[in-house]
Design an enzyme around this catalytic site. Structure first.
Site, PDB file in Angstrom:
ATOM      1  CB  CYS A 134      43.469 -30.352  -2.081  1.00  0.00           C
ATOM      2  SG  CYS A 134      44.042 -30.456  -3.790  1.00  0.00           S
ATOM      3  NE  ARG A 145      40.251 -32.734  -3.195  1.00  0.00           N
ATOM      4  CZ  ARG A 145      40.225 -33.558  -2.143  1.00  0.00           C
ATOM      5  NH1 ARG A 145      39.137 -33.633  -1.392  1.00  0.00           N
ATOM      6  NH2 ARG A 145      41.270 -34.288  -1.834  1.00  0.00           N
TER       7      ARG A 145
END
Lengths: 99, 278
Positions: B233, B238
């Protein structure tokens, strides 16, 4: 950092509203601000873009880009959303009613 | 591994707040929320300065991890329940780091702080001091961590799963939309990467989607089950969320998290970058 920062009325120092497209607003239920709501920004296709937690005064803000956006709030007082069409940089306001 | 080995529900958590051998850790990049109220008995872990090296850009070393868990009162045999805000991103990163250092008895609270708060469950401002332990970690398991050179080598050969939002993937913006956009690195994505935003793997209340929904999500987005996978990410948290989905929930064996992610890749001289949506 990458997580959602604390939300406040004051924009971070150095925010250039000539360049940045800021979507800011307040979550409201029955005329009262809703703090602690989970506010998510969805793009023009309904895709999730970002999420913040509204401040005690119900405030939230996003740094986006020109386009169509949906601001959706989930809270203990209920859920709701508002649509925004943004044509350029600057500060754009939205109010999200939840019930 | 079954879903029950990876996730616990808020109901389960509520029934096990006092259970011996179960330790709740609230993990976030900014731990202000913990100070305002947390799951009763939970201990605070700051992702920024406790799970990251304070000087170099890196995760903590094995020795630092041992010192941290010893000081937090976590024993080698404890079941660690991780949760946090930001849709459990940083809790998922901690989960990956616990697995990396060999702590297998670790689960995520499905839905994290968000579901707990939306359910109106109890939050406490009391802090609990757990007696210190002498925790011993295993050597880092690099089979779940990708470094920059192997990411460049993975172009066109492995699944590169970019879990950022479509606008970050295409290069329109450089960071999630809750952050200012001035950044030093170049926008775009790693060539041959597929864009499957982390958010597609989660329900609105922050819980993970069902295994059936997750399996079809990745299949439809062009994920090749026959290839090894690297998820990335912007700073690696994430993508930890997606790493949990691919390796822990869906059971794919060769899945790595690239914690350097776009802030490293997009700053390197000479590496190929692709712009635009797919």
């Amino acid at each position: 950092m990458c997580g959602a920062p604390d939300q406040s009325l004051t924009l971070p120092a150095g925010t250039d509203l000539e360049k940045e497209t800021v979507l800011a607003g307040r979550v409201v239920a029955g005329g009262e601000p809703v703090g602690g709501a989970f506010v998510r920004l969805l793009d023009g296709t309904g895709e999730f873009t970002a999420e913040v937690v509204s401040s005690a005064s119900g405030d939230f803000r996003f740094f986006a880009a020109p386009g169509s956006w949906t601001v959706r709030a989930l809270s203990r007082s209920g859920n709701g959303q508002a649509e925004l069409v943004v044509d350029g940089p600057g500060l754009h306001q939205a109010e999200v009613l939840v019930s | 591994m079954s879903r029950e080995d990876v996730l616990v529900t808020a109901d389960w958590a509520e029934q096990n707040l006092e259970t011996d051998g179960v330790v709740f850790l609230e993990v976030d990049e900014d731990t202000t929320a913990y100070d305002g109220g947390h799951i009763p008995g939970a201990v605070k872990v700051n992702w920024t300065d406790e799970l990251q090296d304070p000087v170099r850009r890196d995760i903590v070393t094995k020795e630092q991890f041992e010192q941290l868990l010893s000081a937090k009162g976590v024993g080698n045999d404890d079941l660690v329940v991780l949760y946090g805000g930001n849709n459990n991103w940083f809790a998922a990163y901690a989960y990956w780091e616990f697995k990396l250092y060999g702590h297998d008895k670790v689960v995520l609270l499905d839905g994290g702080r968000k579901k707990w708060e939306l359910d109106g469950r109890t939050l406490s401002t009391d802090t609990k001091d757990r007696p210190a332990t002498s925790y011993t970690a295993k050597d880092a398991d690099t089979s779940i961590r990708a470094f920059r050179d192997e990411v460049v080598d993975a172009i066109d050969t492995k699944n590169l799963v970019d879990v950022r939002s479509p606008d970050e993937f295409s290069g329109k913006i450089l960071a999630p939309a809750h952050l200012p956009q001035e950044q030093s690195q170049r926008p775009g994505h790693i060539p041959s990467a597929i864009n499957i935003p982390w958010s597609k793997a989660a329900n609105e209340d922050g819980t993970f989607k069902s295994n059936e929904e997750l399996a079809s999500l990745y299949k439809e987005a062009g994920f090749d089950e026959g290839r090894p996978t690297i998820a990335y990410c912007r700073i690696g948290e994430r993508s930890s969320h997606t790493w949990v989905v691919l390796r822990e929930l869906l059971g794919h064996t060769d899945v790595k998290n690239y914690d350097g992610s776009w802030t490293e890749y997009g700053s390197m001289i000479g590496v190929p970058i692709e712009l635009g949506a797919k």
